[in-house]
Write a protein that holds these residues in place. Structure first.
Motif, PDB file in Angstrom:
ATOM      1  N   GLN A 145       0.819  -1.204   0.000  1.00  0.00           N
ATOM      2  CA  GLN A 145       0.000   0.000   0.000  1.00  0.00           C
ATOM      3  C   GLN A 145       0.859   1.262   0.000  1.00  0.00           C
ATOM      4  O   GLN A 145       0.590   2.192  -0.741  1.00  0.00           O
ATOM      5  CB  GLN A 145      -0.958   0.022   1.186  1.00  0.00           C
ATOM      6  N   ASN A 146       1.905   1.283   0.818  1.00  0.00           N
ATOM      7  CA  ASN A 146       2.774   2.460   0.868  1.00  0.00           C
ATOM      8  C   ASN A 146       3.502   2.675  -0.451  1.00  0.00           C
ATOM      9  O   ASN A 146       3.664   3.810  -0.898  1.00  0.00           O
ATOM     10  CB  ASN A 146       3.776   2.340   2.020  1.00  0.00           C
ATOM     11  N   GLY A 147       3.943   1.600  -1.073  1.00  0.00           N
ATOM     12  CA  GLY A 147       4.596   1.720  -2.373  1.00  0.00           C
ATOM     13  C   GLY A 147       3.661   2.293  -3.419  1.00  0.00           C
ATOM     14  O   GLY A 147       4.048   3.154  -4.212  1.00  0.00           O
ATOM     15  N   MET A 148       2.430   1.833  -3.418  1.00  0.00           N
ATOM     16  CA  MET A 148       1.457   2.344  -4.381  1.00  0.00           C
ATOM     17  C   MET A 148       1.035   3.776  -4.059  1.00  0.00           C
ATOM     18  O   MET A 148       0.751   4.551  -4.963  1.00  0.00           O
ATOM     19  CB  MET A 148       0.236   1.430  -4.436  1.00  0.00           C
ATOM     20  N   ARG A 149       1.025   4.103  -2.790  1.00  0.00           N
ATOM     21  CA  ARG A 149       0.685   5.462  -2.395  1.00  0.00           C
ATOM     22  C   ARG A 149       1.698   6.457  -2.971  1.00  0.00           C
ATOM     23  O   ARG A 149       1.362   7.576  -3.315  1.00  0.00           O
ATOM     24  CB  ARG A 149       0.618   5.590  -0.881  1.00  0.00           C
ATOM     25  N   LEU A 150       2.967   6.028  -3.077  1.00  0.00           N
ATOM     26  CA  LEU A 150       3.998   6.887  -3.667  1.00  0.00           C
ATOM     27  C   LEU A 150       3.700   7.230  -5.123  1.00  0.00           C
ATOM     28  O   LEU A 150       4.159   8.245  -5.631  1.00  0.00           O
ATOM     29  CB  LEU A 150       5.369   6.222  -3.562  1.00  0.00           C
TER      30      LEU A 150
END
Length: 102
Positions: A13-18
């Motif tokens: 999720q954090n990677g995609m949020r970037l």
């Protein structure tokens, strides 16, 4: 058009949020269903990215939505524990949708 991520871990999720994609982290089948209904009710969401593990929690619902709804598009993404090849998943989806094994 927006992306929406339904993930089973915060790293994905954090990677995609970037990249600008918002989403949720869920772990249970009923949470997946709620997240999918949320995504399908938002007209701005065009693509839903889901980890393999979550698709395997409720495959009937996911394939029903893929086959019977035009929008948003559900795309299976490998998680950090990738257990299958994406090409196998795509082949299975085509076989179920069209009835032809490739």
């Amino acid at each position: 058009m927006k992306f929406f991520v339904i993930s089973d871990n915060k790293d994905t999720q954090n990677g995609m949020r970037l990249t600008g994609a918002e989403g949720v982290v869920v772990h249970e089948a009923h949470e997946v269903e709620e997240a999918l209904h949320r995504a399908f009710s938002d007209p701005e969401i065009g693509i839903v990215l889901m980890t393999q593990k979550l698709i395997h929690l409720c495959p009937e619902l996911v394939f029903d939505l893929k086959l019977n709804r035009k929008r948003p598009l559900i795309v299976e993404i490998p998680d950090r524990h990738a257990t299958s090849k994406i090409s196998d998943t795509i082949s299975r989806y085509i076989q179920e949708a069209v009835g032809i094994k490739i």
